[in-house]
Design a protein around this motif. Structure first.
Motif, PDB file in Angstrom:
ATOM      1  N   LYS A 213       0.839  -1.193   0.000  1.00 30.70           N
ATOM      2  CA  LYS A 213       0.000   0.000   0.000  1.00 30.70           C
ATOM      3  C   LYS A 213       0.876   1.246   0.000  1.00 30.70           C
ATOM      4  CE  LYS A 213      -0.526   0.462   5.016  1.00 30.70           C
ATOM      5  NZ  LYS A 213      -1.480   0.582   6.127  1.00 30.70           N
ATOM      6  N   SER A 214       0.238   2.376  -0.239  1.00 31.34           N
ATOM      7  CA  SER A 214       0.981   3.635  -0.258  1.00 31.34           C
ATOM      8  C   SER A 214       1.594   3.890   1.111  1.00 31.34           C
ATOM      9  CB  SER A 214       0.053   4.795  -0.615  1.00 31.34           C
ATOM     10  OG  SER A 214      -0.427   4.667  -1.933  1.00 31.34           O
ATOM     11  N   PRO A 215       2.796   4.444   1.139  1.00 28.83           N
ATOM     12  CA  PRO A 215       3.424   4.759   2.431  1.00 28.83           C
ATOM     13  C   PRO A 215       2.667   5.888   3.114  1.00 28.83           C
ATOM     14  CG  PRO A 215       4.713   5.663   0.630  1.00 28.83           C
ATOM     15  CD  PRO A 215       3.648   4.824  -0.004  1.00 28.83           C
ATOM     16  N   PRO A 216       2.900   6.079   4.406  1.00 34.07           N
ATOM     17  CA  PRO A 216       2.214   7.166   5.132  1.00 34.07           C
ATOM     18  C   PRO A 216       2.472   8.520   4.476  1.00 34.07           C
ATOM     19  CG  PRO A 216       3.347   5.716   6.671  1.00 34.07           C
ATOM     20  CD  PRO A 216       3.780   5.303   5.296  1.00 34.07           C
ATOM     21  N   LYS A 217       1.418   9.319   4.399  1.00 32.23           N
ATOM     22  CA  LYS A 217       1.525  10.646   3.792  1.00 32.23           C
ATOM     23  C   LYS A 217       2.568  11.494   4.511  1.00 32.23           C
ATOM     24  CE  LYS A 217      -1.542  14.329   2.181  1.00 32.23           C
ATOM     25  NZ  LYS A 217      -2.938  14.830   2.190  1.00 32.23           N
ATOM     26  N   GLU A 218       2.653  11.323   5.862  1.00 31.77           N
ATOM     27  CA  GLU A 218       3.598  12.100   6.652  1.00 31.77           C
ATOM     28  C   GLU A 218       5.046  11.784   6.257  1.00 31.77           C
ATOM     29  OE1 GLU A 218      -0.240  11.672   8.500  1.00 31.77           O
ATOM     30  OE2 GLU A 218       1.227  10.141   7.895  1.00 31.77           O
ATOM     31  N   LEU A 219       5.309  10.507   5.920  1.00 31.83           N
ATOM     32  CA  LEU A 219       6.663  10.112   5.522  1.00 31.83           C
ATOM     33  C   LEU A 219       7.027  10.732   4.171  1.00 31.83           C
ATOM     34  CD1 LEU A 219       9.217   8.474   5.960  1.00 31.83           C
ATOM     35  CD2 LEU A 219       8.063   6.496   4.936  1.00 31.83           C
ATOM     36  N   ILE A 220       6.085  10.715   3.235  1.00 30.18           N
ATOM     37  CA  ILE A 220       6.317  11.322   1.913  1.00 30.18           C
ATOM     38  C   ILE A 220       6.624  12.813   2.069  1.00 30.18           C
ATOM     39  CG2 ILE A 220       5.266  11.875  -0.316  1.00 30.18           C
ATOM     40  CD1 ILE A 220       3.549   9.352   0.023  1.00 30.18           C
ATOM     41  N   GLN A 221       5.817  13.488   2.884  1.00 32.14           N
ATOM     42  CA  GLN A 221       6.009  14.931   3.075  1.00 32.14           C
ATOM     43  C   GLN A 221       7.336  15.231   3.778  1.00 32.14           C
ATOM     44  OE1 GLN A 221       2.370  15.830   5.143  1.00 32.14           O
ATOM     45  NE2 GLN A 221       1.251  16.277   3.261  1.00 32.14           N
ATOM     46  N   LEU A 234      17.343  21.434  -7.529  1.00 35.24           N
ATOM     47  CA  LEU A 234      16.401  22.343  -8.183  1.00 35.24           C
ATOM     48  C   LEU A 234      14.978  21.811  -8.089  1.00 35.24           C
ATOM     49  CD1 LEU A 234      18.502  23.046 -11.424  1.00 35.24           C
ATOM     50  CD2 LEU A 234      18.296  24.520  -9.402  1.00 35.24           C
ATOM     51  N   GLU A 235      14.861  20.513  -8.183  1.00 34.86           N
ATOM     52  CA  GLU A 235      13.541  19.891  -8.192  1.00 34.86           C
ATOM     53  C   GLU A 235      13.733  18.401  -7.905  1.00 34.86           C
ATOM     54  OE1 GLU A 235       9.663  19.751 -11.228  1.00 34.86           O
ATOM     55  OE2 GLU A 235      11.503  20.831 -11.765  1.00 34.86           O
ATOM     56  N   HIS A 236      12.715  17.764  -7.326  1.00 32.19           N
ATOM     57  CA  HIS A 236      12.770  16.306  -7.149  1.00 32.19           C
ATOM     58  C   HIS A 236      11.408  15.705  -7.468  1.00 32.19           C
ATOM     59  CE1 HIS A 236      11.256  17.635  -3.197  1.00 32.19           C
ATOM     60  NE2 HIS A 236      10.653  16.463  -3.150  1.00 32.19           N
ATOM     61  N   HIS A 237      11.425  14.447  -7.880  1.00 32.18           N
ATOM     62  CA  HIS A 237      10.191  13.781  -8.305  1.00 32.18           C
ATOM     63  C   HIS A 237      10.409  12.272  -8.329  1.00 32.18           C
ATOM     64  CE1 HIS A 237      12.299  13.463 -12.176  1.00 32.18           C
ATOM     65  NE2 HIS A 237      12.581  14.748 -12.044  1.00 32.18           N
ATOM     66  N   ASP A 238       9.392  11.552  -8.750  1.00 33.65           N
ATOM     67  CA  ASP A 238       9.452  10.084  -8.867  1.00 33.65           C
ATOM     68  C   ASP A 238       9.911   9.415  -7.569  1.00 33.65           C
ATOM     69  OD1 ASP A 238       8.536  10.139 -11.421  1.00 33.65           O
ATOM     70  OD2 ASP A 238      10.469   9.847 -12.393  1.00 33.65           O
ATOM     71  N   LEU A 239       9.347   9.877  -6.449  1.00 37.91           N
ATOM     72  CA  LEU A 239       9.643   9.229  -5.167  1.00 37.91           C
ATOM     73  C   LEU A 239       8.862   7.919  -5.081  1.00 37.91           C
ATOM     74  CD1 LEU A 239      10.770   9.137  -2.261  1.00 37.91           C
ATOM     75  CD2 LEU A 239       8.792  10.519  -1.553  1.00 37.91           C
ATOM     76  N   VAL A 240       9.573   6.834  -4.889  1.00 28.63           N
ATOM     77  CA  VAL A 240       8.961   5.508  -4.759  1.00 28.63           C
ATOM     78  C   VAL A 240       9.451   4.884  -3.458  1.00 28.63           C
ATOM     79  CG1 VAL A 240       8.748   3.196  -5.750  1.00 28.63           C
ATOM     80  CG2 VAL A 240       8.831   5.186  -7.260  1.00 28.63           C
ATOM     81  N   LEU A 241       8.521   4.450  -2.600  1.00 29.41           N
ATOM     82  CA  LEU A 241       8.868   3.840  -1.322  1.00 29.41           C
ATOM     83  C   LEU A 241       8.224   2.467  -1.208  1.00 29.41           C
ATOM     84  CD1 LEU A 241       8.351   6.936   1.018  1.00 29.41           C
ATOM     85  CD2 LEU A 241      10.515   6.047   0.151  1.00 29.41           C
ATOM     86  N   ASN A 242       9.028   1.473  -0.841  1.00 30.93           N
ATOM     87  CA  ASN A 242       8.532   0.105  -0.669  1.00 30.93           C
ATOM     88  C   ASN A 242       8.791  -0.353   0.761  1.00 30.93           C
ATOM     89  OD1 ASN A 242       7.788  -0.537  -3.516  1.00 30.93           O
ATOM     90  ND2 ASN A 242       9.954  -0.121  -3.839  1.00 30.93           N
ATOM     91  N   ASN A 243       7.733  -0.858   1.401  1.00 28.77           N
ATOM     92  CA  ASN A 243       7.847  -1.317   2.784  1.00 28.77           C
ATOM     93  C   ASN A 243       8.164  -2.807   2.812  1.00 28.77           C
ATOM     94  OD1 ASN A 243       7.622  -1.706   5.541  1.00 28.77           O
ATOM     95  ND2 ASN A 243       5.398  -1.859   5.487  1.00 28.77           N
TER      96      ASN A 243
END
Length: 379
Positions: A213-221, A234-243
């Motif tokens: 499932k999606s990781p906790p919103k707080e962890l992403i932020q 300058l910029e970041h994107h494509d964050l992928v987290l696997n538990n």
């Protein structure tokens, strides 16, 4: 203290706590089941089954912790921490079957009009149970905050519920002395329904973790804020987290930096961010670096045109990874656009608008768009 030593200390704490919980829950189960059978108290028998479940939870937590700490191997390169979720699933299934058996006995007691009342022995056992469960609640809360362990979250919630249940049992058994109704059996039915509901919730959480499932919103932020804090990024994107189990999250992220910067200084900054992500949030990140030529006026103009079009929509699609290739007299601009799931306008319509506008404004550029869907939200 290093991150490794801190983790080792936490794992030892989890193992010792699980063993202590196992011993105390077993003692509660034995005392309650014996008293329940002697006094014909269905609510006490139901609570004894609940304590048996708690003992099994502690047993599963103990062995899950032992096996999940095994080092990664060729067949399991990301470790064995997901064993905890398998243990939680087995626990929930056992709990559901136990609930079914107890509720049958409770209903039979209601029809037979058997009554149970308070005694000195029952009073002592219930007060002792409340004291032990209060200790479980405090201890589990401490461990869950540090490890995010699903099993200790279940123990935390279950301990709080057990405190309430034992208080209700005391009140009900006292009231039963003044009533002809089998209040004890009615309470047993209520307890079993609560226990079964807890089992269903444990099953759902375990399946969610096993499926992914999606990781906790707080962890992403938190990771967003970490990379935003770097003056070099300058910029970041494509964050992928696997538990891969409590305390083991592995992921990747793409960052854009000024193409004129040196490789060594970029590497040092990226490594600093990765170490901080591991130490602060327990996330092992791999960072992909994209160079952005800041002095390419044509690329900057194309970027602005595309970003302005995307900003006109709500929620706005997110264009990134702008790469302008020049070869054989041709100019090819390759970009990626993340389309939010809640976007009402179709992705095809927006991409057609971008392609048409860019061909009018910068006719030399051939545009190639790769759409993305379902990535983790940033807000």
């Amino acid at each position: 203290m290093t991150i490794t030593k801190t983790r080792d200390k936490l794992e030892k704490t989890r193992t010792r706590t699980s063993l202590l919980f196992l011993i105390l829950n077993t003692l509660l189960f034995v005392s309650k089941i014996l008293l329940g059978l002697i006094t014909s108290s269905m609510s006490l028998i139901a609570d004894a089954i609940n304590n048996l479940n708690d003992a099994l939870t502690s047993l599963i937590a103990f062995f899950s912790n032992k096996f999940s700490n095994k080092a990664p191997d060729n067949e399991h390169p990301f470790g064995h921490r997901r064993i905890e979720y398998i243990g939680s699933t087995i626990l929930a299934i056992i709990l559901l079957f136990s609930s079914f058996e107890v509720i049958k006995s409770a209903i039979q007691t209601i029809y037979s009009h058997q009554r149970a009342t308070i005694s000195f022995e029952i009073f002592i056992v219930l007060m002792l149970s409340i004291a032990i469960k209060s200790f479980f609640f405090i201890r589990s809360q401490m461990i869950y905050k540090k490890t995010n362990s699903l099993i200790f979250k279940a123990i935390l919630n279950d301990s709080l519920m057990d405190i309430i249940i034992n208080m209700l049992m005391l009140i009900t058994l006292i009231l039963a002395k003044f009533s002809k109704l089998p209040l004890d059996a009615f309470l047993a039915v209520l307890l079993v329904i609560i226990i079964a509901w807890q089992a269903v919730q444990i099953l759902k959480e375990s399946f969610d973790e096993i499926i992914g499932k999606s990781p906790p919103k707080e962890l992403i932020q938190a990771i967003d804020r970490l990379y935003d804090s770097s003056s070099m990024i300058l910029e970041h994107h494509d964050l992928v987290l696997n538990n891969y189990g409590s305390g083991r999250t592995i992921g990747s992220i793409h960052v854009e930096v000024d193409a004129s910067l040196g490789l060594i200084e970029v590497h040092e900054e990226v490594e600093r961010l990765e170490v901080e992500a591991l130490e602060k949030y327990g996330v092992l990140l791999s960072t992909h670096v994209d160079p952005r030529p800041l002095d390419d006026q044509e690329l900057n103009e194309a970027r602005k045109i595309i970003q302005d079009i995307c900003k006109a929509y709500e929620p706005a699609p997110y264009p990134h990874d702008f790469h302008l290739y020049r070869y054989d007299g041709k100019e090819v601009l390759k970009i990626e656009i993340l389309f939010p799931e809640s976007l009402q306008t179709s992705a095809d319509q927006i991409m057609q608008e971008i392609s048409y506008t860019l061909s009018e404004e910068l006719p030399k550029i051939n545009l190639q768009i790769r759409p993305e869907f379902g990535h983790f939200p940033r807000d």
